[in-house]
Design an enzyme around this catalytic site. Structure first.
Site, PDB file in Angstrom:
ATOM      1  N   GLU A  98       0.816  -1.219   0.000  1.00 51.56           N
ATOM      2  CA  GLU A  98       0.000   0.000   0.000  1.00 51.56           C
ATOM      3  C   GLU A  98       0.844   1.261   0.000  1.00 51.56           C
ATOM      4  O   GLU A  98       0.530   2.233  -0.679  1.00 51.56           O
ATOM      5  CB  GLU A  98      -0.928   0.018   1.223  1.00 51.56           C
ATOM      6  N   ASP A 117      -0.887  -5.098   2.838  1.00 47.08           N
ATOM      7  CA  ASP A 117      -1.237  -3.885   3.576  1.00 47.08           C
ATOM      8  C   ASP A 117      -0.560  -3.999   4.943  1.00 47.08           C
ATOM      9  O   ASP A 117      -0.935  -4.842   5.764  1.00 47.08           O
ATOM     10  CB  ASP A 117      -2.762  -3.780   3.737  1.00 47.08           C
ATOM     11  N   ILE A 119      -0.523  -2.091   7.587  1.00 45.51           N
ATOM     12  CA  ILE A 119      -1.511  -1.883   8.653  1.00 45.51           C
ATOM     13  C   ILE A 119      -2.854  -1.625   7.988  1.00 45.51           C
ATOM     14  O   ILE A 119      -3.054  -0.570   7.376  1.00 45.51           O
ATOM     15  CB  ILE A 119      -1.157  -0.687   9.572  1.00 45.51           C
ATOM     16  N   ASP A 120      -3.741  -2.587   8.070  1.00 43.70           N
ATOM     17  CA  ASP A 120      -5.092  -2.342   7.587  1.00 43.70           C
ATOM     18  C   ASP A 120      -5.916  -1.897   8.787  1.00 43.70           C
ATOM     19  O   ASP A 120      -5.891  -2.542   9.843  1.00 43.70           O
ATOM     20  CB  ASP A 120      -5.689  -3.596   6.942  1.00 43.70           C
ATOM     21  N   THR A 122      -5.731   1.670   9.538  1.00 45.68           N
ATOM     22  CA  THR A 122      -4.788   2.673  10.053  1.00 45.68           C
ATOM     23  C   THR A 122      -5.484   3.678  10.973  1.00 45.68           C
ATOM     24  O   THR A 122      -4.909   4.094  11.989  1.00 45.68           O
ATOM     25  CB  THR A 122      -4.091   3.406   8.878  1.00 45.68           C
ATOM     26  N   ASP A 252      -6.164  -4.372   0.514  1.00 45.10           N
ATOM     27  CA  ASP A 252      -7.123  -4.474   1.618  1.00 45.10           C
ATOM     28  C   ASP A 252      -7.820  -5.837   1.617  1.00 45.10           C
ATOM     29  O   ASP A 252      -8.282  -6.301   2.654  1.00 45.10           O
ATOM     30  CB  ASP A 252      -8.209  -3.386   1.500  1.00 45.10           C
TER      31      ASP A 252
HETATM   32  C1  IPD Z   1      -8.867   0.999   4.899  1.00 44.79           C
HETATM   33  C2  IPD Z   1      -9.665   0.143   5.824  1.00 44.79           C
HETATM   34  C3  IPD Z   1     -11.106   0.618   5.893  1.00 44.79           C
HETATM   35  C4  IPD Z   1     -11.746   0.663   4.543  1.00 44.79           C
HETATM   36  C5  IPD Z   1     -10.909   1.472   3.563  1.00 44.79           C
HETATM   37  C6  IPD Z   1      -9.475   0.956   3.537  1.00 44.79           C
HETATM   38  P1  IPD Z   1      -6.264   1.280   5.495  1.00 44.79           P
HETATM   39  O1  IPD Z   1      -7.531   0.527   4.794  1.00 44.79           O
HETATM   40  O2  IPD Z   1      -9.646  -1.195   5.401  1.00 44.79           O
HETATM   41  O3  IPD Z   1     -11.903  -0.238   6.663  1.00 44.79           O
HETATM   42  O4  IPD Z   1     -13.019   1.241   4.654  1.00 44.79           O
HETATM   43  O5  IPD Z   1     -11.496   1.361   2.287  1.00 44.79           O
HETATM   44  O6  IPD Z   1      -8.737   1.751   2.657  1.00 44.79           O
HETATM   45  O7  IPD Z   1      -6.171   2.624   4.852  1.00 44.79           O
HETATM   46  O8  IPD Z   1      -6.520   1.358   6.928  1.00 44.79           O
HETATM   47  O9  IPD Z   1      -5.098   0.427   5.140  1.00 44.79           O
END
Ligand code: IPD
Length: 308
Positions: A98, A117, A119-120, A122, A252
């Site tokens: 990412e 990813d 940290i999913d 974030t 994601d």
């Molecule tokens: C996000 C999270 C969030 C989702 C977003 C993602 P990130 O990823 O998964 O739940 O609604 O579409 O982009 O930015 O925390 O890696």
């Protein structure tokens, strides 16, 4: 029911025709070995960083696409640890993360590609809400064939590889058989980071209303974990019935997709009639297993009928 969610594929992807099923080039035993390595990396190296740094980065984060699309130095640090480790273990594989993808340059090809990813969730990580995780997938021929999602705060480890089943904290996931209907479902819905009035945001909000209203789908309820990967895993083990989102990215969902598929679930497009989608479609509907294929298909069609 006139509009559809539209997300231009900025990132990726040269959709080269898949000449042969590349995943056949890696045996299920080899995939299992990769899965095991990713589990170790997540548990031993990444988990402790996420756990110790969650809630410590408030006031030190940066914006990406807008003021609610956030990143911290820890996201970048973790991605670089993962990249180094995986590149040394698998020098012939591609790596997409990412925090390092280059719009217009990065592409998912048919070669084995880690899609990561660091940290999913974030935003959760920044706020110290215990739903952030590391999400590491491997796609071959564009198909997610290995997935590891680890949330160290709640000690939840999900992992899978193609043909080998999916596991939650080392127990094989077996979704209890029960019927699946839209009305009696709990569905994960996420606002995502794109919140400008007009097209996508309005379609999403209208769709939520359609699903929840007693004049519409009248579903049992909606949930938001704030992490696409965690949502996918909760659908995989049957704690949630489905997850719908437009706007997220391949990193994601790649790992969670494999975990879900191996537990009998399916991933289709978030818009009507998209039964077969690539990993970077950016608009997804994930549906649990534990029921007949025909029930899943009927559920999907019922869901789509509520997309505003
Ligand atoms: C996000 C999270 C969030 C989702 C977003 C993602 P990130 O990823 O998964 O739940 O609604 O579409 O982009 O930015 O925390 O890696």
């Amino acid at each position: 029911t006139t509009s559809t969610l539209y997300y231009p594929i900025k990132l990726l992807i040269k959709h080269t025709p898949i000449v042969e099923t590349m995943s056949e080039a890696l045996s299920s035993q080899e995939l299992k070995e990769i899965e095991n390595n990713l589990v170790r990396l997540a548990k031993d190296e990444i988990g402790p960083v996420l756990k110790s740094k969650s809630g410590t980065q408030f006031g030190q984060f940066d914006d990406k696409a807008n003021q609610v699309d956030l990143v911290t130095v820890i996201d970048k640090k973790v991605e670089s640890i993962i990249n180094k480790r995986l590149t040394s273990l698998y020098p012939d594989f591609e790596f997409i993360g990412e925090e390092t993808f280059k719009p217009g340059l990065t592409s998912i090809t048919n070669s084995p590609t880690f899609i990561v990813d660091p940290i999913d969730g974030t935003t959760n990580f920044i706020h110290g809400y215990p739903y952030s995780c590391v999400s590491m997938g491997l796609a071959v021929g564009g198909e997610p064939v290995v997935g590891v999602v680890y949330n160290p705060h709640l000690n939840m480890m999900f992992h899978a590889s193609k043909g080998n089943g999916s596991f939650f904290n080392d127990e094989l996931i077996h979704v209890t058989k029960r019927s699946l209907t839209l009305q009696q479902s709990v569905i994960a819905l996420e606002s995502g980071a794109e919140r400008s009035p007009g097209s996508n945001f309005d379609i999403k909000m209208e769709t939520y209303k359609n699903l929840l209203s007693d004049k519409g789908g009248y579903i049992h309820g909606s949930r938001s974990a704030g992490s696409a990967a965690m949502n996918m895993c909760y659908v995989a083990n049957g704690m949630l019935d489905a997850y719908w989102e437009g706007g997220c990215w391949a990193w994601d969902v790649c790992a969670g997709w494999c975990i879900l598929k191996e537990s009998g679930g399916i991933v289709v497009g978030g818009n009507k009639d998209e039964w077969d989608i690539p990993v970077d479609r950016r608009c997804y509907l994930a549906v649990r297993g534990g029921c007949e294929k025909s029930e899943q298909q009927y559920f999907v069609k019922s869901f789509w009928s509520h997309v505003a």
